[in-house]
Scaffold this active site. Sequence first.
Site, mmCIF file in Angstrom:
data_model
loop_
_atom_site.group_PDB
_atom_site.id
_atom_site.type_symbol
_atom_site.label_atom_id
_atom_site.label_comp_id
_atom_site.label_asym_id
_atom_site.label_seq_id
_atom_site.Cartn_x
_atom_site.Cartn_y
_atom_site.Cartn_z
ATOM 1 N N ASP A 35 0.844 -1.185 0.000
ATOM 2 C CA ASP A 35 0.000 0.000 0.000
ATOM 3 C C ASP A 35 0.886 1.244 0.000
ATOM 4 O OD1 ASP A 35 -3.210 0.415 0.751
ATOM 5 O OD2 ASP A 35 -1.947 2.164 1.163
ATOM 6 N N LYS A 212 -20.052 -7.665 -11.961
ATOM 7 C CA LYS A 212 -19.987 -6.712 -10.848
ATOM 8 C C LYS A 212 -20.721 -5.409 -11.189
ATOM 9 C CE LYS A 212 -18.748 -4.600 -7.080
ATOM 10 N NZ LYS A 212 -17.374 -4.327 -6.715
ATOM 11 N N ARG A 219 -28.965 -2.046 -8.501
ATOM 12 C CA ARG A 219 -29.354 -1.412 -7.246
ATOM 13 C C ARG A 219 -29.466 0.102 -7.412
ATOM 14 N NH1 ARG A 219 -24.866 -3.147 -3.448
ATOM 15 N NH2 ARG A 219 -26.099 -2.148 -1.829
ATOM 16 N N HIS A 250 -46.736 -6.932 -3.569
ATOM 17 C CA HIS A 250 -46.855 -7.705 -4.815
ATOM 18 C C HIS A 250 -45.676 -8.679 -4.874
ATOM 19 C CE1 HIS A 250 -46.854 -8.759 -9.049
ATOM 20 N NE2 HIS A 250 -48.023 -8.143 -9.209
ATOM 21 N N ARG A 252 -43.864 -9.861 -7.096
ATOM 22 C CA ARG A 252 -42.777 -9.640 -8.059
ATOM 23 C C ARG A 252 -42.305 -8.182 -8.078
ATOM 24 N NH1 ARG A 252 -46.174 -13.295 -9.666
ATOM 25 N NH2 ARG A 252 -47.638 -11.825 -10.621
ATOM 26 N N CYS A 266 -19.163 1.975 -4.644
ATOM 27 C CA CYS A 266 -19.640 1.062 -5.688
ATOM 28 C C CYS A 266 -20.827 1.622 -6.465
ATOM 29 C CB CYS A 266 -20.002 -0.292 -5.078
ATOM 30 S SG CYS A 266 -18.585 -1.211 -4.435
ATOM 31 N N TYR A 329 -22.276 7.478 4.227
ATOM 32 C CA TYR A 329 -23.207 7.227 3.129
ATOM 33 C C TYR A 329 -24.318 6.249 3.509
ATOM 34 C CZ TYR A 329 -21.566 2.545 1.707
ATOM 35 O OH TYR A 329 -21.278 1.199 1.654
#
Length: 433
Positions: A35, A212, A219, A250, A252, A266, A329
């Site tokens: 690192d 990925k 989302r 519901h 679905r 992400c 976040y």
Amino acid sequence: MTEEKIRIALFGLGHMGLPTAALFADNGYKVVGIDINSETVSMVNDGKSPIMEPGLDELVENVVKKGLLSADNGISTLVKDSNVMIVVVPTPVDENKCSDLSAVISACESIAKVLNKDDLVIIESTIPPHTCQNIIIPLLEKSGLKASKDFGVAYTPERALPQNTLYEMTHNARVIGGVDQKSAKKAAALYGKITKGEVITVENLVTAEMVKLMENTYRDTNIALANELALVCESLGIDAIHAINAANYHPRVNIHNPGPGVGGHCLSIDPYFIVEMAKEGRYPARLIETAREINEFMPHHVAGLVKESLEACGKRLIDSKVGLLGVAYKGNVADARETPAEPFIRDIIQKGAEVLVHDPFVEENTIKNMGGVSVAFEDALNCDCVVLMTDHDIYRQITPEMIKNSILICTRPILDPAEFKKNGVIFKGVGRP
């Protein structure tokens, strides 16, 4: 490469890299982490985790004491002697919303200098499709060796959430693609040692890269739908939270909760990698790009709610004090990367207000760098307007009498509007008229 002879060099000891390194070490592999941050290297070598993550401090301490994990700033003898190289460095977007692969490129250039025949290079960093084939493999082949013929290459995206990282890394399914079947098989066997979840091998590198991006884009797009529905409901006088909860009965339907925007390294970044590569193809990613625009607008919508609420009380945003509860976040984490709180703070300050911030998890310097002033919980509650930005558990206990100046903007559905309204508090929220 027999299992007992596997020696791992892992590049990037951040939120995903250090847990990965520690888990491999905990399974008996000799691991060296590389690192560029000297403080991170020093802390790891002292057996301490620089990252707030349940269980990670104890795990790092244990594997360092056993001599299975060490850290370095550069290419040490341990790196040269390693035969598995794993890259877990950050890949942000630049000011043009294009991928910044500089850290990945730097790591691969370092690996090329010490790459040996039969080594395996594994990329975990999130990258646009075709990056392995078009950028990473050519960089590695500067070693004089040829991918597939002389060394292996695999791609496997990390899938874990802050505050639950170790559990998810050891229980979630793992997707792996390789430059050839041999590379994929080697990587699958290796990750099978640290996860109880299914190890899924896909047909090639680019498919694994795309998996990925698809997961996080799904989302982000779902949240954008929820946010757009919330904006429409606000304008029509409908409680979007009640409507969404009912719609989700519901079998679905699974609409996410609306909120002040999307943060983290992400969801707010990965969709742009698809947008970027789609522009090079024949079909633009219109829905994905629009979803990003909606989610990036939400912090500014919250700023608008603050302005409207103050004006409804005969106050002006200029010279007002806005108390902000949370800049992380998401709830109960210290991670403020790409948080929607930052554009909100900058918007409010630009309009002439002062932002006093309380967050029990995030460091004062991080808050200061966003433009806010770190204060005690009570001081934030005593401002002209209080904005609940992050759903930390501590904020679930807020009661109407704690809101001293009777204006609360609640961007997360964790408090009951009726309770506050009947006690004289002006209660506004995303999707709540």
